[in-house]
Design an enzyme around this catalytic site. Structure first.
Site, short mmCIF file in Angstrom:
data_model
loop_
_atom_site.label_atom_id
_atom_site.label_comp_id
_atom_site.label_asym_id
_atom_site.label_seq_id
_atom_site.Cartn_x
_atom_site.Cartn_y
_atom_site.Cartn_z
N SER A 62 19.15 51.14 28.12
CA SER A 62 19.53 50.14 27.12
C SER A 62 19.42 48.71 27.62
O SER A 62 19.37 47.78 26.81
CB SER A 62 20.94 50.40 26.61
OG SER A 62 21.90 49.85 27.47
N LYS A 71 26.67 45.73 28.87
CA LYS A 71 25.93 45.04 27.80
C LYS A 71 25.98 43.54 28.00
O LYS A 71 26.78 43.05 28.79
CB LYS A 71 26.57 45.37 26.43
CG LYS A 71 26.42 46.81 25.97
CD LYS A 71 25.02 47.12 25.49
CE LYS A 71 24.92 48.57 25.01
NZ LYS A 71 25.15 49.54 26.12
#
Lengths: 205, 205
Positions: free
Chosen positions: A122, A159
């Site tokens: 990701s 993230k």
DNA sequence: CTTTTGACTGTTGTTATATACAGTACACTA
DNA sequence: TAGTGTACTGTATATAACAACAGTCAAAAG
């Protein structure tokens, strides 16, 4: 982030151990009994001797008999590899030390406190590949654009951080992944730390 | 890859210095005069003392007066950051040490011998960003698919290696860059090493 | 309530270690 | 050819450092 490698040390013994670690990092030599005693304000070097014996008995150090400064740490000094975190769908990070990597925390700025191995793709567009190890600085503060280790409940994820009022957006660096939106009024979001560096090992697989 | 940090040490003095480095890495303690003497077969510990004085005078070490094992390396032990290489259009790599990073060479496998800072975006799809530091294992052998440090004349570049007979293809990991084709019958291509790891610093810029 | 353990003080013997001094041999420099 | 630096041997000594022994005091364990 606690630095506990200890088995069942008393608080005082942990302080002594920390002092030995510090001596090694700062002076690159273990301390003598007298140096420990003077650092802690002991009137007798034998107090230090007793502590060293206790630490040796508990397996935290080994003592080279008859050797000046013959204190050896059993633990490797370095940064704890705390766990593995999936950078894709958030999977929980194991909260115990898996390994120790011999890396100087001061290699990164601000100082790295622990390491986290990233699984998944990701964050691939930020140059963070599957298997990469992130150096994390423990802090609950994050500014927009930083790559953070965030916890929502007991799920941990890596993230890019973006705050808009009470809304926090956790953005994956991969167009196949959608941002995670957290309303900090409803849900609890904890920032565990920010990424300050990256180590990629085994490039030759 | 030479490990020369030295100013103008004699061969014997370099050996002594290397022994001190080794002691620090293996035992995490500097040696005593007697240990140096016995390792080199000296009959007198004073031979070691003389060498230490010479090393201290030349600035390679400092001696803590009156302290057991009071030898301090002036150089940081770690890997030399050899130069900066543009991963895009090949620009020459400076062949002298710019800096030393306190990293254990054994962190990577095979062992890292030196570090190289990458400039440019040509390896971005391999997760190598502008400013990243590559850990390089010195070797002239490369197998297909490995990321290599290659030299064509005095231009150095980092690319993915692919050999087809006498043709070597140096492939950028960026669709905007075309592969460099080298016919090893006409041109001289030297493999300086292969990438075994990566360190990214200053992620918070 | 006794024993054990942790955390010390105080003293001392032994050895590990640093370091000074005297000297030899050899290569290189002025 | 005298002088200087490197590379040692050999002896000696002060002290840095380890390590053992004998205690004290308080808290925790049994």
């Amino acid at each position: 982030m606690k630095s506990s490698t200890a088995t069942n040390l008393t608080p005082r013994q942990s302080e002594i151990l920390a002092f030995i670690r510090n001596s090694l990092e700062v002076f690159s030599v273990p301390p003598t009994r007298a140096e420990i005693a003077s650092a802690f304000g002991f009137a007798s070097a034998n107090a230090a001797e007793d502590h060293l014996r206790a630490l040796a008995r508990k397996g935290a150090i080994t003592l080279e008999s008859g050797s000046a400064r013959g204190i050896r740490l059993v633990e490797q000094l370095g940064l704890p590899l705390i766990g593995t975190v999936a950078a894709g769908s958030p999977i929980l990070a194991v909260e115990n030390r898996l390994d120790t990597m011999r890396i100087d925390p001061a290699l990164f700025s601000p100082r790295a406190d622990f390491l986290l191995r990233v699984r998944g793709l990701s964050m691939i567009e930020a140059g963070i590949l599957d298997g990469d190890v992130l150096a994390i600085h423990s802090t609950s503060e994050a500014t927009n654009g930083q790559i953070v280790v965030a916890r929502i409940g007991d799920e941990v994820t890596v993230k890019r951080f973006k705050r808009r009022g009470t809304m926090v957006e956790l953005i994956a660096e991969n167009k196949d992944f959608k941002p995670i939106l957290v309303n900090t009024r409803n849900e609890t979001l904890t920032i565990e730390g920010v990424a300050v560096g990256l180590i990629r090992d085994g490039m030759m697989r």
